[in-house]
Design a protein around this motif. Structure first.
Motif, PDB file in Angstrom:
ATOM      1  N   GLY A 111      36.825  50.488  44.475  1.00  0.00           N
ATOM      2  CA  GLY A 111      37.083  51.204  45.720  1.00  0.00           C
ATOM      3  C   GLY A 111      37.803  50.392  46.771  1.00  0.00           C
ATOM      4  O   GLY A 111      38.274  50.954  47.766  1.00  0.00           O
ATOM      5  N   ASP A 112      37.919  49.072  46.572  1.00  0.00           N
ATOM      6  CA  ASP A 112      38.675  48.247  47.513  1.00  0.00           C
ATOM      7  C   ASP A 112      40.178  48.349  47.284  1.00  0.00           C
ATOM      8  O   ASP A 112      40.961  47.968  48.160  1.00  0.00           O
ATOM      9  N   TYR A 113      40.570  48.837  46.115  1.00  0.00           N
ATOM     10  CA  TYR A 113      41.986  49.048  45.816  1.00  0.00           C
ATOM     11  C   TYR A 113      42.417  50.425  46.318  1.00  0.00           C
ATOM     12  O   TYR A 113      41.572  51.296  46.588  1.00  0.00           O
ATOM     13  N   PRO A 114      43.725  50.668  46.446  1.00  0.00           N
ATOM     14  CA  PRO A 114      44.175  52.010  46.834  1.00  0.00           C
ATOM     15  C   PRO A 114      43.617  53.078  45.892  1.00  0.00           C
ATOM     16  O   PRO A 114      43.404  52.832  44.691  1.00  0.00           O
ATOM     17  N   GLU A 115      43.379  54.235  46.425  1.00  0.00           N
ATOM     18  CA  GLU A 115      42.768  55.315  45.630  1.00  0.00           C
ATOM     19  C   GLU A 115      43.603  55.652  44.402  1.00  0.00           C
ATOM     20  O   GLU A 115      43.065  55.981  43.343  1.00  0.00           O
ATOM     21  N   ASP A 116      44.941  55.557  44.524  1.00  0.00           N
ATOM     22  CA  ASP A 116      45.807  55.907  43.402  1.00  0.00           C
ATOM     23  C   ASP A 116      46.164  54.704  42.524  1.00  0.00           C
ATOM     24  O   ASP A 116      47.034  54.804  41.656  1.00  0.00           O
ATOM     25  N   TYR A 117      45.499  53.561  42.735  1.00  0.00           N
ATOM     26  CA  TYR A 117      45.746  52.387  41.896  1.00  0.00           C
ATOM     27  C   TYR A 117      45.475  52.756  40.435  1.00  0.00           C
ATOM     28  O   TYR A 117      44.422  53.312  40.113  1.00  0.00           O
ATOM     29  N   PRO A 118      46.424  52.446  39.519  1.00  0.00           N
ATOM     30  CA  PRO A 118      46.343  52.977  38.160  1.00  0.00           C
ATOM     31  C   PRO A 118      45.408  52.208  37.232  1.00  0.00           C
ATOM     32  O   PRO A 118      45.753  51.857  36.096  1.00  0.00           O
ATOM     33  N   VAL A 119      44.213  51.900  37.722  1.00  0.00           N
ATOM     34  CA  VAL A 119      43.164  51.298  36.911  1.00  0.00           C
ATOM     35  C   VAL A 119      41.908  52.141  37.121  1.00  0.00           C
ATOM     36  O   VAL A 119      41.499  52.355  38.271  1.00  0.00           O
ATOM     37  N   MET A 149      34.957  44.782  39.962  1.00  0.00           N
ATOM     38  CA  MET A 149      36.071  44.283  39.155  1.00  0.00           C
ATOM     39  C   MET A 149      36.117  42.759  39.129  1.00  0.00           C
ATOM     40  O   MET A 149      36.705  42.168  38.233  1.00  0.00           O
ATOM     41  N   CYS A 150      35.521  42.123  40.110  1.00  0.00           N
ATOM     42  CA  CYS A 150      35.390  40.669  40.135  1.00  0.00           C
ATOM     43  C   CYS A 150      34.158  40.340  40.964  1.00  0.00           C
ATOM     44  O   CYS A 150      34.050  40.807  42.113  1.00  0.00           O
ATOM     45  N   ASP A 151      33.230  39.557  40.395  1.00  0.00           N
ATOM     46  CA  ASP A 151      31.964  39.326  41.103  1.00  0.00           C
ATOM     47  C   ASP A 151      31.906  37.979  41.815  1.00  0.00           C
ATOM     48  O   ASP A 151      30.842  37.524  42.211  1.00  0.00           O
ATOM     49  N   GLY A 152      33.037  37.344  42.009  1.00  0.00           N
ATOM     50  CA  GLY A 152      33.111  36.188  42.893  1.00  0.00           C
ATOM     51  C   GLY A 152      32.704  34.877  42.272  1.00  0.00           C
ATOM     52  O   GLY A 152      33.513  34.138  41.747  1.00  0.00           O
ATOM     53  N   ALA A 153      31.430  34.542  42.392  1.00  0.00           N
ATOM     54  CA  ALA A 153      30.895  33.256  41.921  1.00  0.00           C
ATOM     55  C   ALA A 153      31.466  32.075  42.703  1.00  0.00           C
ATOM     56  O   ALA A 153      31.677  30.986  42.154  1.00  0.00           O
ATOM     57  N   SER A 154      31.746  32.269  43.991  1.00  0.00           N
ATOM     58  CA  SER A 154      32.186  31.166  44.840  1.00  0.00           C
ATOM     59  C   SER A 154      31.095  30.105  44.930  1.00  0.00           C
ATOM     60  O   SER A 154      29.901  30.411  44.792  1.00  0.00           O
ATOM     61  N   MET A 155      31.503  28.864  45.197  1.00  0.00           N
ATOM     62  CA  MET A 155      30.520  27.782  45.217  1.00  0.00           C
ATOM     63  C   MET A 155      31.076  26.548  45.926  1.00  0.00           C
ATOM     64  O   MET A 155      32.286  26.407  46.108  1.00  0.00           O
ATOM     65  N   ILE A 156      30.149  25.655  46.304  1.00  0.00           N
ATOM     66  CA  ILE A 156      30.477  24.381  46.935  1.00  0.00           C
ATOM     67  C   ILE A 156      29.725  23.297  46.180  1.00  0.00           C
ATOM     68  O   ILE A 156      28.521  23.425  45.932  1.00  0.00           O
ATOM     69  N   VAL A 157      30.441  22.218  45.794  1.00  0.00           N
ATOM     70  CA  VAL A 157      29.878  21.172  44.943  1.00  0.00           C
ATOM     71  C   VAL A 157      30.099  19.813  45.585  1.00  0.00           C
ATOM     72  O   VAL A 157      31.157  19.552  46.166  1.00  0.00           O
ATOM     73  N   SER A 158      29.112  18.930  45.453  1.00  0.00           N
ATOM     74  CA  SER A 158      29.211  17.579  46.010  1.00  0.00           C
ATOM     75  C   SER A 158      29.944  16.640  45.062  1.00  0.00           C
ATOM     76  O   SER A 158      30.145  16.957  43.885  1.00  0.00           O
ATOM     77  N   PRO A 159      30.323  15.436  45.539  1.00  0.00           N
ATOM     78  CA  PRO A 159      31.035  14.485  44.678  1.00  0.00           C
ATOM     79  C   PRO A 159      30.234  13.989  43.475  1.00  0.00           C
ATOM     80  O   PRO A 159      30.812  13.373  42.584  1.00  0.00           O
ATOM     81  N   LEU A 160      28.942  14.220  43.432  1.00  0.00           N
ATOM     82  CA  LEU A 160      28.140  13.868  42.262  1.00  0.00           C
ATOM     83  C   LEU A 160      27.755  15.100  41.448  1.00  0.00           C
ATOM     84  O   LEU A 160      26.846  15.043  40.607  1.00  0.00           O
ATOM     85  N   GLY A 161      28.440  16.217  41.697  1.00  0.00           N
ATOM     86  CA  GLY A 161      28.246  17.401  40.884  1.00  0.00           C
ATOM     87  C   GLY A 161      27.089  18.285  41.287  1.00  0.00           C
ATOM     88  O   GLY A 161      26.787  19.259  40.579  1.00  0.00           O
ATOM     89  N   GLU A 162      26.455  18.013  42.407  1.00  0.00           N
ATOM     90  CA  GLU A 162      25.351  18.851  42.879  1.00  0.00           C
ATOM     91  C   GLU A 162      25.917  20.110  43.519  1.00  0.00           C
ATOM     92  O   GLU A 162      26.812  20.044  44.373  1.00  0.00           O
TER      93      GLU A 162
END
Length: 302
Positions: free
Chosen positions: A214-222, A230-243
């Protein structure tokens, strides 16, 4: 990390959304805000503009026209609006736009300082898979790592993060905060972000879109229901030691916030420096071509 969809095929609406999110980030004490790949202009997920080997459909050409219209000229009003947003909220903005030059589009990263304006922009070196239908390839004439008020901030766009030689070049440029605006939400992405943080002894900030049909135009051909993710993000922030300091978030649009202790970089360098005491420069070297790979220009007088 700004995990949000933008408004695909509508740059003005995306910038308006970014303005509100930057205000929210500033209210939470943030001084650096990273937004996703192709946030301004849109990531045309699930659609290849009617292209197959040997032919292109008229409908696809029309959608490409709409996509081209939504792309931005970084010498024009979109640049001024990004600079206004950064200055209004005293937030350094880093993230992705779809840039146009002539008839070619590029997946581009921008660094926008609250006082100095646009510090840098760089085009994605290698569009992945079907992205090559819509986007041209970039070069390294503009640096992937830039000195800012908050340290040396670098950007690797999506699967550029899988390019070992680009990573080595960015480490050699002294990257401290590694930003990874992306469109990849897969579980394997988390291991990539943690690996780069450990390998580079740097902070890694990965920002992706959380987007529904629904974030795309209504007539978007998908196809799909408006609520389909369609994409669930999974954003993240990581420290220099991988935490993992924040995320990965897969349930909603959101802001992910963390405090970065820059002393963690030196603490990590005790036992590993990828371009210093662990590099074996007597055995390995890296050559990088930073010449502009420009589009054709006529030198003839008009």
């Amino acid at each position: 990390m700004i995990q949000a969809a933008g408004v695909p095929f509508d740059a003005e609406a995306s910038l308006s959304e970014l303005d509100g999110l930057a205000a929210e980030a500033a209210a939470r004490g943030c001084r650096l805000a990273v937004f996703p790949e192709a946030y301004v202009g849109g990531y045309p997920r699930g659609f290849a503009f009617g292209s197959v080997f040997g032919s292109r459909e008229p409908e696809g050409r029309e959608w490409f026209r709409r996509y081209h219209d939504a792309a931005v000229d970084l010498n024009g009003s979109a640049r001024r609006e990004l600079e206004r947003i950064a200055g209004a909220h005293d937030v350094l903005l880093v993230g992705g736009v779809i840039e146009k030059e002539g008839g070619t589009l590029y997946c581009t990263a921008v660094w926008v300082d609250p006082e100095q304006g646009l510090l840098n922009s760089r085009r994605k070196l290698m569009p992945t898979g079907a992205e090559r239908i819509a986007w041209g390839s970039g070069d390294l004439s503009r640096p992937p790592v830039v000195q800012t008020r908050y340290g040396r901030i670098g950007v690797a766009i999506c699967w550029e993060n899988y390019m070992p030689l680009l990573r080595t070049y960015m480490y050699a440029q002294g990257v401290q905060i590694w930003c990874a605006p992306t469109a990849d939400p897969r579980e394997t992405w988390e291991s990539t972000m943690r690996h780069i943080a450990l390998e580079g002894r740097c902070f890694v900030l990965s920002s992706n879109q959380f987007i529904r049909r629904g974030d795309y135009p209504e007539d978007y051909p998908v196809g799909g229901a408006p609520s389909d993710v369609m994409c669930d993000g999974a954003s993240m922030i990581v420290s220099p030691l991988g935490e993992v300091l924040a995320g990965p978030e897969r349930e909603r649009s959101t802001l992910l916030v963390a405090d970065l202790d820059m002393g963690d970089i030196a603490r990590g360098n005790l036992d590993f420096d990828p371009v210093g005491h662990y590099a074996r420069a007597d055995l390995f070297s890296l050559d990088v071509d930073t010449r502009p790979q420009a589009v054709l220009r006529s030198s003839a007088a008009p």
